[in-house]
Design an enzyme around this catalytic site. Structure first.
Site: not given
Length: 1012
Positions: A681, A734
């Site tokens: 993330d 991401e």
């Protein structure tokens, strides 16, 4: 969990540390209790001579002369150095009758036998007490001391006998069956006292006379308190407890020796050594020094093992020291030896035993109402080796979780738990938990050199115990912290760490052997994203294992992406503020329960990815923030540490130990939980120093740029390590910017001069935003936004992409996927179906968040999860939702079966446009090819009209095309405008191709065709 022992802690009733010389007003009875004996204290004379205690004559009776034995008749007598010296000669003390009706007791020393001497020699004695050469027996009489004295140093006690004459001491007495361990306490002469001189026997008027013993000439000029001797009852007679005051005199010096019963037998006959009879030198060697004492009490001792436990001492023998707050007593047990430690106050206990080496031993710790038999934690060696510490210091320990944290184990043959934590700035670290009632005082950890690691092995505790680390900061304040490497935690909002071990037996060997056959970017990769706590609220990991694998397998997804997995404070979140990086969230079960879920998914043929958050961490005071009192896991520069968007702290990727913590964490999930992939993330926030920062809020790197070079190095190391250690695993970034080389190999440098970050896949955030923006427009306006659907192919092969319709797009007011679509309910569903058909055919892998597979209309809610009731046959519109789910199932089925849709996702040879500029028609058509050149034709039509005989150019070598997917099919809830028969190409050229076909394009639909 029921605690096993009382909670230690600083004793509120503290006592001063004992000195080598007892205080003048100290009570002998307090230090040396004797049964059925009243000890009387008398002041000594100024001449440093100790007066003998006399026995009072019972009314009408004569005092019986007592016979003193050294160990043959009464083995509980102490063989001091002077006692052993008496084996060569027999001493007699002449008993003289004193005036005033009192009779002085005459004592006769019985010659000891060789057998008694041998037995005494084999008896464990207190260090500092040695046998001396036998001295000739001499008679001496006591001289009357002056009535008053300025300095009283020697003590004497009078034993008052009240027993009848027939209860006098007999020649044959029953003795306690205990091995003797003599110990002597000698008090130094008080300043100013005159040395005692040997004088002839002289009758003291109106005073009591006593027998006097002479000692070897080497005896020091010291006085000791009187020694008590206890004897047991004999047949038909009572044994009288006697106190014998002895005095040894040398040329110019006097030593008063306190003789005490050094051993006593327990109920089971085990000998107990009395540790109170130790010399001042031995006592000083045994007791914890004031400095160590203060540091242990304050929790700032860096090496408690060097003080506590058993240690050889210079005066000879072994010192035993224990710190057991709130204990009533501590006894050392080594084989048949039992020695009660002296209570030094504040929970400290100590003694010195005359032993050649440190023996294996245990401690019997007495608390109110209970005695605990324990192994001394401070008698054990460190559990971490030099190699582990070296790797930690270098930031290269790839299995860090195996050496830090809490680990049940067997160490030096002892079962227990090792606690270890990295806290280099701490002044001291102690461990608190349920096993010590959260009082950390008695469990100080040791610092292992310059590594910054603190360690303690605690015997006799295991799985299920709660614990935290009590850290003393550099400023002296204290903080109680959860274990950064805790592998299990309490269920939030509770924050304690939990001792755990894995007992799961994996059944997924076949899956692990197969997963490395193809790299992820060349294999089918269709992901179902799941928020575990809300997928079906109330299900535990094991209950999920009964339902989730079957559901995902039925829909044809190749993988699931689970979130949130690592422990986090707020259950209603995505879990991106992690507090337990090594612990699966306890909300759904234990770590082994989570393993069970992963195992079940693998056995169903479903891979498992998890969201992983190495970018930042929350500021919770019990977690990582300023862990040991200073910035440790976060950057020391406040501008670099604080994340401007989320109120969290960013990791200091330039510190090797922090990098090691994160790299090992990635490996941990892959090796310990068989995770098949990590979706990392917020990579963009890591890569840029100016991320969400205004000018002046960030500092350029060493080259003057905005790239975070430390973060780049960390990501490269993490990816290289994971791919090396866990074959078949994929890492997914991401990353929302145009950073060059996210999925390029770390050793291949790009135009920017950096090597690749080394990820396997990257989320195509640009495609997601552009395509959803296009779909949100009314069809009549879409021709003006046609480029939003085609631009992705400009950069499609710059990275290995995943096309995500993720959780980020269905929260915070963004609405669900179907709610983003324009038109009425029918058109909304048709748009969703057409969009999913386009997505699955587009180069790249697929990811779809839960609930979107059946066109849930409401936004995601952590409270109730997906609206499963929409699929209930009793609901009137259930077929509409079931139709979308059936489409997803069929898309996955065809996708997995046709390599043209996934084999060359990252190769331009796998894609060809047929038409990308039919903006007025809202039509997109392209070909996908597998490695063998077999094509699949995909046509998307985003207008709500039917287009008949729509001409498309096709390869001339395909004799006919067969429709394999049509999102407008009636079974999906569409209008059933289909092409039921094979479509043959015409020789007319179209779109730059030699042949073409005429298709009927259904409204708001995507059609897939393969060669017939």
């Amino acid at each position: 969990m029921t605690p096993r022992s009382p909670s230690p802690g600083p004793d509120p009733k503290t006592t001063p540390a004992p000195s080598a010389e007892p205080a003048p007003d100290a009570s002998p009875a307090k230090a040396l209790p004797v049964k059925k004996t009243a000890a009387k204290k008398t002041a000594s004379g100024t001449g440093a001579t100790a007066r003998k205690a006399t026995a009072k004559k019972a009314p009408g009776k004569k005092a019986a002369a007592a016979k003193a034995t050294a160990g043959k008749a009464a083995p509980d007598e102490v063989l001091t150095g002077k006692d052993a010296a008496g084996t060569a000669g027999v001493k007699k003390a002449a008993a003289k009758k004193a005036p005033a009706g009192k009779t002085a007791v005459a004592e006769k020393a019985v010659a000891r036998t060789a057998e008694a001497v041998k037995k005494a020699a084999g008896t464990v004695t207190a260090a500092g007490t040695t046998a001396t050469e036998a001295a000739p027996a001499r008679k001496a009489t006591a001289r009357k001391a002056p009535a008053k004295t300025a300095t009283a140093t020697a003590r004497k006690t009078a034993a008052t006998r009240t027993a009848p004459e027939e209860a006098a001491v007999a020649d044959s007495v029953a003795t306690e069956t205990a091995a003797t361990a003599p110990a002597t306490d000698t008090a130094a002469p008080a300043p100013g006292s005159a040395p005692a001189r040997k004088t002839p026997a002289k009758k003291a008027p109106a005073r009591k006379s006593a027998a006097e013993k002479t000692a070897a000439p080497t005896a020091p000029a010291k006085k000791t308190a009187a020694r008590k001797t206890a004897v047991q009852k004999t047949a038909a007679k009572k044994a009288v407890t006697r106190k014998t005051a002895t005095r040894t005199t040398t040329a110019g010096t006097t030593t008063a020796t306190k003789k005490t019963s050094a051993t006593k037998a327990t109920a089971d006959g085990t000998p107990t050594v009395d540790p109170t009879a130790v010399s001042p030198a031995a006592a000083a060697a045994a007791a914890v020094s004031p400095d160590d004492r203060a540091r242990l009490l304050d929790g700032t001792h860096h090496d408690p093992h060097s003080v506590l436990g058993a240690h050889p001492v210079p005066v000879g023998g072994v010192a035993f020291r224990a710190f057991r707050p709130h204990a009533l007593g501590v006894t050392v047990v080594a084989g048949e030896l039992r020695a009660e430690l002296h209570d030094d106050g504040n929970g400290f206990f100590s003694t010195v035993l005359h032993l050649p080496d440190v023996p294996p031993y245990r401690l019997h710790v007495a608390y109110k109402g209970a005695v605990h038999d324990v192994v001394d934690a401070y008698a054990l060696l460190p559990t971490l080796g030099e190699l582990d510490l070296h790797l930690i210091g270098e930031g290269r320990h790839e299995q860090l979780w195996q050496v830090l944290g809490a680990h049940p184990m067997t160490h030096q043959g002892v079962r227990g738990t090792r606690f270890s934590v990295w806290a280099p700035n701490a002044r001291g670290v102690r461990v608190a938990g349920t096993f010590n009632f959260w009082d950390a005082a008695g469990h100080a950890m040791r610092s292992l050199g310059s590594s910054g690691v603190w360690e303690l092995f605690v015997p006799d505790i295991g799985e299920g115990e709660l614990y935290k680390f009590e850290i003393t900061r550099p400023d002296g304040s204290k903080t109680l912290r959860a274990d950064p490497l805790a592998r299990r935690t309490e269920t939030p909002p509770a924050t304690s760490s939990v001792v755990t071990s894995s007992h799961h037996e994996w059944q997924d060997a076949e899956w692990l052997a197969r997963r490395a056959e193809r790299p992820a970017h060349e294999a089918p990769f269709s992901v179902y994203e799941v928020h575990l706590p809300s997928w079906r609220p109330g299900l535990t990991y094991r209950r999920l294992a009964e339902q989730l694998p079957a559901y995902v397998k039925d829909l044809g997804f190749t993988h699931v992406e689970l979130m949130p997995v690592a422990e986090h404070p707020f259950g209603g979140s995505w879990g991106y503020q992690v507090t337990g990086f090594y612990a699966p969230t306890a909300r759904l079960g234990t770590p082994d329960d989570f393993r069970y879920l992963v195992d079940a998914l693998h056995q169903a043929g479903v891979g498992v990815l998890m969201d992983w958050v190495p970018a930042h961490f929350p500021r919770d005071a019990w977690a990582l923030a300023e862990f040991d009192g200073r910035p440790l896991y976060e950057h020391e520069d406040p501008l670099r540490a604080a994340h401007p968007d989320w109120g969290t702290l960013e990791f200091d990727f330039g510190r090797r130990e922090v990098r090691n913590f994160l790299v090992a964490n990635a490996v941990y999930w892959c090796e310990e939980f068989h995770i098949d992939g990590l979706r990392v993330d917020a990579v963009a926030s890591m890569l840029y120093l100016d991320y969400s920062r205004e000018p002046g809020q960030w500092t350029p790197n060493e080259h003057g740029g905005r790239e975070n070079l430390d973060a780049v190095a960390f990501l490269q190391e993490m990816n290289a390590t994971v791919y090396r250690r866990a074959p078949g695993v994929v890492t997914v970034a991401e990353e929302s910017t145009a950073w060059d080389g996210v999925t390029r190999a770390t050793h291949h440098k790009g135009p920017s001069g950096f090597g690749g970050l080394g990820f396997g896949l990257k989320w195509n955030m640009g495609w997601m935003h552009d395509s959803l923006a296009y779909m949100s427009h009314e069809p009549v306006h879409r021709k003006h936004h046609h480029h939003e659907m085609t631009f992705s192919m400009v950069y499609a092969y710059s990275e290995n992409y995943v096309l995500p319709v993720s959780h980020d797009e269905v929260v915070h007011g963004k609405g669900s996927l179907v709610s983003k679509m324009p038109g009425d309910w029918w058109q909304q569903r048709a748009n969703v179906r057409a969009y999913l058909g386009f997505m699955w055919a587009h180069p790249g892998k697929q990811l779809l968040f839960m609930g979107q597979e059946f066109a849930q209309g409401s936004e995601w809610s952590e409270a109730h999860g997906p609206d499963w009731w929409l699929l209930d046959p009793a609901y009137g519109a259930a077929d509409d939702h079931r139709g979308v789910r059936d489409l997803v199932r069929d898309l996955n089925t065809v996708y997995r079966a046709d390599p043209a849709l996934w084999e060359q996702d990252t190769d331009p040879a796998g894609f060809q446009w047929i038409t990308s500029d039919a903006a007025d028609d809202n039509v997109l058509a392209f070909l996908r090819y597998d490695a063998a050149g077999n094509p699949l034709l995909a046509v998307s039509h985003f207008s709500p009209v039917v287009r008949h005989d729509y001409r498309l150019g096709v390869p001339a070598d395909v004799p006919a095309w067969r429709e394999v997917v049509n999102t407008d099919s009636a079974r999906y809830g569409g209008g059933d405008v289909v092409n039921p028969d094979p479509v043959k190409p015409d020789p007319r050229g179209w779109h730059g191709r030699p042949a073409s076909i005429g298709l009927t394009l259904p409204p708001l639909a995507t059609v897939w065709l393969r060669p017939a």
